[in-house]
Motif scaffolding. Sequence first.
Motif, PDB file in Angstrom:
ATOM      1  N   GLY A  60     -27.632  50.540  43.001  1.00 11.50           N
ATOM      2  CA  GLY A  60     -26.734  50.671  44.149  1.00 11.50           C
ATOM      3  C   GLY A  60     -26.030  49.370  44.478  1.00 11.50           C
ATOM      4  N   GLY A  61     -26.743  48.255  44.383  1.00  7.66           N
ATOM      5  CA  GLY A  61     -26.141  46.955  44.664  1.00  7.66           C
ATOM      6  C   GLY A  61     -25.063  46.580  43.668  1.00  7.66           C
ATOM      7  N   VAL A  62     -25.322  46.824  42.393  1.00  6.76           N
ATOM      8  CA  VAL A  62     -24.327  46.527  41.361  1.00  6.76           C
ATOM      9  C   VAL A  62     -23.111  47.430  41.522  1.00  6.76           C
ATOM     10  CG1 VAL A  62     -23.882  46.660  38.871  1.00  6.76           C
ATOM     11  CG2 VAL A  62     -25.928  45.519  39.701  1.00  6.76           C
ATOM     12  N   ALA A  63     -23.345  48.703  41.762  1.00  6.60           N
ATOM     13  CA  ALA A  63     -22.226  49.633  41.952  1.00  6.60           C
ATOM     14  C   ALA A  63     -21.412  49.248  43.181  1.00  6.60           C
ATOM     15  CB  ALA A  63     -22.747  51.062  42.072  1.00  6.60           C
ATOM     16  N   HIS A  64     -22.072  48.857  44.245  1.00  9.93           N
ATOM     17  CA  HIS A  64     -21.381  48.454  45.477  1.00  9.93           C
ATOM     18  C   HIS A  64     -20.541  47.190  45.230  1.00  9.93           C
ATOM     19  CE1 HIS A  64     -20.791  48.187  49.792  1.00  9.93           C
ATOM     20  NE2 HIS A  64     -21.086  46.897  49.716  1.00  9.93           N
ATOM     21  N   HIS A  65     -21.115  46.222  44.562  1.00 10.10           N
ATOM     22  CA  HIS A  65     -20.383  44.990  44.259  1.00 10.10           C
ATOM     23  C   HIS A  65     -19.193  45.288  43.337  1.00 10.10           C
ATOM     24  CE1 HIS A  65     -19.571  41.110  42.270  1.00 10.10           C
ATOM     25  NE2 HIS A  65     -19.833  40.628  43.471  1.00 10.10           N
ATOM     26  N   ALA A  66     -19.400  46.110  42.323  1.00 11.87           N
ATOM     27  CA  ALA A  66     -18.323  46.458  41.400  1.00 11.87           C
ATOM     28  C   ALA A  66     -17.205  47.199  42.133  1.00 11.87           C
ATOM     29  CB  ALA A  66     -18.866  47.314  40.253  1.00 11.87           C
ATOM     30  N   TYR A  67     -17.566  48.097  43.025  1.00 21.46           N
ATOM     31  CA  TYR A  67     -16.572  48.831  43.806  1.00 21.46           C
ATOM     32  C   TYR A  67     -15.736  47.869  44.653  1.00 21.46           C
ATOM     33  CZ  TYR A  67     -14.524  51.870  47.306  1.00 21.46           C
ATOM     34  OH  TYR A  67     -13.646  52.502  48.136  1.00 21.46           O
ATOM     35  N   ASN A  68     -16.405  46.968  45.365  1.00 20.82           N
ATOM     36  CA  ASN A  68     -15.685  46.012  46.209  1.00 20.82           C
ATOM     37  C   ASN A  68     -14.789  45.099  45.382  1.00 20.82           C
ATOM     38  OD1 ASN A  68     -16.685  46.977  48.608  1.00 20.82           O
ATOM     39  ND2 ASN A  68     -18.410  45.563  48.638  1.00 20.82           N
ATOM     40  N   TRP A  69     -15.277  44.665  44.234  1.00 17.60           N
ATOM     41  CA  TRP A  69     -14.470  43.817  43.354  1.00 17.60           C
ATOM     42  C   TRP A  69     -13.259  44.597  42.832  1.00 17.60           C
ATOM     43  CZ3 TRP A  69     -13.214  44.159  38.167  1.00 17.60           C
ATOM     44  CH2 TRP A  69     -12.565  43.039  37.642  1.00 17.60           C
TER      45      TRP A  69
ATOM     46  N   PRO B 236      -4.614  49.213  36.468  1.00 16.31           N
ATOM     47  CA  PRO B 236      -5.724  49.326  35.512  1.00 16.31           C
ATOM     48  C   PRO B 236      -6.386  50.694  35.532  1.00 16.31           C
ATOM     49  CG  PRO B 236      -6.421  48.129  37.465  1.00 16.31           C
ATOM     50  CD  PRO B 236      -4.947  48.383  37.620  1.00 16.31           C
ATOM     51  N   THR B 237      -6.920  51.051  34.373  1.00 14.13           N
ATOM     52  CA  THR B 237      -7.758  52.248  34.261  1.00 14.13           C
ATOM     53  C   THR B 237      -9.200  51.835  34.521  1.00 14.13           C
ATOM     54  OG1 THR B 237      -8.173  51.908  31.912  1.00 14.13           O
ATOM     55  CG2 THR B 237      -6.216  53.204  32.497  1.00 14.13           C
ATOM     56  N   ALA B 238     -10.101  52.794  34.518  1.00 14.92           N
ATOM     57  CA  ALA B 238     -11.518  52.475  34.697  1.00 14.92           C
ATOM     58  C   ALA B 238     -12.012  51.592  33.561  1.00 14.92           C
ATOM     59  CB  ALA B 238     -12.338  53.760  34.783  1.00 14.92           C
ATOM     60  N   ILE B 239     -11.538  51.845  32.357  1.00 19.81           N
ATOM     61  CA  ILE B 239     -11.935  51.034  31.205  1.00 19.81           C
ATOM     62  C   ILE B 239     -11.406  49.612  31.358  1.00 19.81           C
ATOM     63  CG2 ILE B 239     -11.656  50.755  28.709  1.00 19.81           C
ATOM     64  CD1 ILE B 239     -11.616  53.849  28.552  1.00 19.81           C
ATOM     65  N   ASP B 240     -10.158  49.469  31.809  1.00 21.27           N
ATOM     66  CA  ASP B 240      -9.594  48.133  32.036  1.00 21.27           C
ATOM     67  C   ASP B 240     -10.408  47.365  33.076  1.00 21.27           C
ATOM     68  OD1 ASP B 240      -7.519  48.734  30.275  1.00 21.27           O
ATOM     69  OD2 ASP B 240      -6.178  49.378  31.897  1.00 21.27           O
ATOM     70  N   LEU B 241     -10.757  48.041  34.170  1.00 17.17           N
ATOM     71  CA  LEU B 241     -11.551  47.392  35.207  1.00 17.17           C
ATOM     72  C   LEU B 241     -12.906  46.960  34.674  1.00 17.17           C
ATOM     73  CD1 LEU B 241     -10.842  49.577  38.364  1.00 17.17           C
ATOM     74  CD2 LEU B 241     -10.171  47.209  37.998  1.00 17.17           C
TER      75      LEU B 241
ATOM     76  N   LYS C 172     -14.935  54.785  37.406  1.00 17.01           N
ATOM     77  CA  LYS C 172     -14.352  56.096  37.098  1.00 17.01           C
ATOM     78  C   LYS C 172     -14.063  56.867  38.375  1.00 17.01           C
ATOM     79  CE  LYS C 172     -16.621  58.527  34.139  1.00 17.01           C
ATOM     80  NZ  LYS C 172     -17.522  59.154  33.174  1.00 17.01           N
ATOM     81  N   ILE C 173     -15.011  56.870  39.278  1.00 18.88           N
ATOM     82  CA  ILE C 173     -14.827  57.578  40.550  1.00 18.88           C
ATOM     83  C   ILE C 173     -13.756  56.888  41.389  1.00 18.88           C
ATOM     84  CG2 ILE C 173     -15.972  58.204  42.719  1.00 18.88           C
ATOM     85  CD1 ILE C 173     -18.566  58.441  40.996  1.00 18.88           C
TER      86      ILE C 173
END
Length: 82
Positions: free
Chosen positions: A6-15, A38-43, A71-72
Amino acid sequence: MLAKHGGVAHHAYNWGLWLTRNILQHNLLHPDSKIKFPTAIDLHKLLVAMVKPKNFWYYEVPKTAPYGCFKIFIRCLETLLY
């Protein structure tokens, strides 16, 4: 382990949100030199190159945590923008 995911996903989302907001702002201010959205792959590639080396805790969870988030995130942005 769930909290780490959850922490990694949250940080990745914010970034990803920060990066895409900057791209959208640049494209609004400079219509002659637009940056490709960017696409999800680019991100994910940018995250691996720029963020992951500085944050060792990204290596403690599988790569699916930030990539699934992207992706989401992109799917939601496409719904809002198009």
